[in-house]
Design a protein around this motif. Sequence first.
Motif, PDB file in Angstrom:
ATOM      1  N   CYS A 552     -22.169 -53.669  33.343  1.00  0.00           N
ATOM      2  CA  CYS A 552     -22.140 -55.125  33.112  1.00  0.00           C
ATOM      3  C   CYS A 552     -20.840 -55.765  33.591  1.00  0.00           C
ATOM      4  N   ASP A 587     -13.340 -52.820  22.578  1.00  0.00           N
ATOM      5  CA  ASP A 587     -13.810 -53.922  21.726  1.00  0.00           C
ATOM      6  C   ASP A 587     -14.832 -54.795  22.450  1.00  0.00           C
ATOM      7  N   LYS A 588     -14.693 -54.928  23.757  1.00  0.00           N
ATOM      8  CA  LYS A 588     -15.568 -55.848  24.508  1.00  0.00           C
ATOM      9  C   LYS A 588     -16.942 -55.251  24.825  1.00  0.00           C
ATOM     10  N   CYS A 589     -16.992 -53.953  25.051  1.00  0.00           N
ATOM     11  CA  CYS A 589     -18.252 -53.347  25.515  1.00  0.00           C
ATOM     12  C   CYS A 589     -19.365 -53.519  24.478  1.00  0.00           C
ATOM     13  N   LYS A 590     -20.438 -54.174  24.899  1.00  0.00           N
ATOM     14  CA  LYS A 590     -21.545 -54.438  23.966  1.00  0.00           C
ATOM     15  C   LYS A 590     -22.488 -53.247  23.877  1.00  0.00           C
ATOM     16  N   LYS A 592     -21.511 -49.987  23.515  1.00  0.00           N
ATOM     17  CA  LYS A 592     -20.823 -48.830  22.898  1.00  0.00           C
ATOM     18  C   LYS A 592     -20.674 -47.673  23.894  1.00  0.00           C
TER      19      LYS A 592
END
Length: 597
Positions: A552, A587-590, A592
């Motif tokens: 992404c 923290d940003k990676c949706k 995981k």
Amino acid sequence: MSDYKMHILVCGGTGCRASQSEKIVANLQSELEFHKIEDEVKIVTTGCFGFCEKGPVIKVVPDNTFYTEVKLSDAKDIVNEHIIKGRPLKRLLYKNPKNDYAVTSTSNIEFYKKQVRIALRNCGFINPENIDEYIARDGYAALGTTLTEMTPEEAIKIIKDSGLRGRGGGGFPTGLKWEITRNVQNDVKYVVCNADEGDPGAFMDRSILEGDPHSVIEAMAICGYCIGASNGLVYIRAEYPLAITRLKVAIDQAREYGLLGDDIMGTGFNFDITIRYGAGAFVCGEETALIHSMEGLRGEPTFKPPFPSVSGYLGKPTNVNNVETFANVPVIINKGAEWFSSIGTEKSRGTKVFALAGKVNNVGLIEVPMGITLREVIFDIGGGIRNGRKFKAVQTGGPSGGCLTEKDLDMPIDYDNLIAAGSMMGSGGMIVLDEDDCMVSIAKFYLEFTLDESCGKCTPCRIGNKRLFEILEKITQGNGVPEDLNRLRILANVIKDTSLCGLGQTSPNPVLSTLDNFYHEYEAHVNDGKCPAGQCKALLRYQIQAEMCTGCTLCFRNCPVGAITGERKAPHHINQALCIKCGICHDKCKFKAISIV
Ligand SMILES: Cc1cc2nc3c(=O)[nH]c(=O)nc-3n(C[C@H](O)[C@H](O)[C@H](O)COP(=O)(O)O)c2cc1C
Ligand code: SF4
Ligand code: SF4
Ligand code: SF4
Ligand code: FES
């Protein structure tokens, strides 16, 4: 208070003032004036209620309705709904987190249920800037009784029999200290109140002075009568401006009422108090350093004996007591030694004030009977660990203390038990840690504090603590070797045994107690290059799991150092040589897709 039908008690402690409680007072006042009921309802700005976590807090008396997290805009509803229509505001009541039921009165709130308030008896009840309110709650009655009905020896006997021990950390019997100072022959003696309170996270003494300064003034005068002193000095750090202001107001009022100055209550006893300001050095809380600081000398400790009781301020016999110790004295005189000694444990009588902080749900100021267990303090009063995390340890005694663990939770808290368990009571800082805290880093944090605060006078503390810190730094940076663990222990014990004052003698305690209780964490750092709590950045490694990465590009776009590469819709990759371990990508990676190994 009697002319008013109702009182609105608004917390004016430092915590609630930071959340605009002064403006809430102003808003409440204008609402009362708008409805022309300012002669029937009185607003009282008090000291800290203790439940700082839920501030700003307000109590409406006589129905004792307790409001938490009050906002400026709530003033209108409090007056319109509660004061005028008699309908308490449900939305501002404290909700029991276990069942979400609203609780009206403090006596039904878990945070308060197990507390016994002696030193804090007036905090949250009276306006500390109004001597009449203190007098209305038996204030200065103890001074009156002592001066008119007791000899100094009789008053000292009451304090001795009560079992009161110094709350400043050492736990020395207060009555005995007074007796020793009384028995030293000298025309000039001093009473000193130690209000330096420099431990990180501690705010017990500041809160007492902010919420009930007269209790300390009264006790100092009683002490002066007992030991034969006419001069009192309060040593307080200049960074406590609210406590200083309220203390000054209280001293002026006491003088105005003839409770300080010459011929107090017509008894011929003279006693007055001056304030001395400290510049905020932890070591100046140590009594000999404090005295030197007041003498205009460098705030460095000197060897004891002679103890201040024999040769203190300007070489005269000086009785040094802590703020909380003093705050207990008037009640002991009023209610008797037997009453006080019936509370607590055999060797630690009465109560102790703690500043409960860290990873606990209810952060605040608490006063509990000695003998209560850590479990009751942390899980009943403190409401357990934040965010459902697991309890790991609790640091008592601040930088001089040690950490206690799961195995100590049911131990009754008193001076001797805490020492036997490898920590100490200290002045009352209590910091709760959870599974996310790295114990090596915690030890390093406290050591860094004492290292900064060391006065540098003696070598073991000045140089030894520096070396100790360097070893801890090396371990948390991932460069530790197994031999370092033994080096830490040997050096810590040498510093303990050879330092001149209490600061150096206790500074290695956090290192030793974490070595004792969490050796496996030290081993994980040096043997496996891992920080089990995931706190030591140098030991972390962020890795993208290719099978979970959708490509992404969010991590790529947010990495501050360009350490991530990858094409759109294809797995990305982290260049470990460039990564600064900031954790943003994680923290940003949706999806995981980024793990910490
Ligand atoms: C490094 C160091 C800092 C201290 N800081 C304080 C302090 O901030 N407040 C205090 O009352 N006692 C402090 N003490 C303890 C004092 O030396 C002294 O024992 C105490 O004020 C005596 O009062 P008490 O008998 O009522 O406890 C400190 C001791 C050390 C070694
Ligand atoms: S032990 Fe530390 S703080 Fe105490 S006198 Fe020595 S150098 Fe100063
Ligand atoms: S944010 Fe997550 S899913 Fe998106 S590219 Fe980075 S690792 Fe892959
Ligand atoms: S941890 Fe920070 S520096 Fe490292 S790859 Fe992720 S975003 Fe970049
Ligand atoms: S400062 Fe208001 S409750 Fe503590």
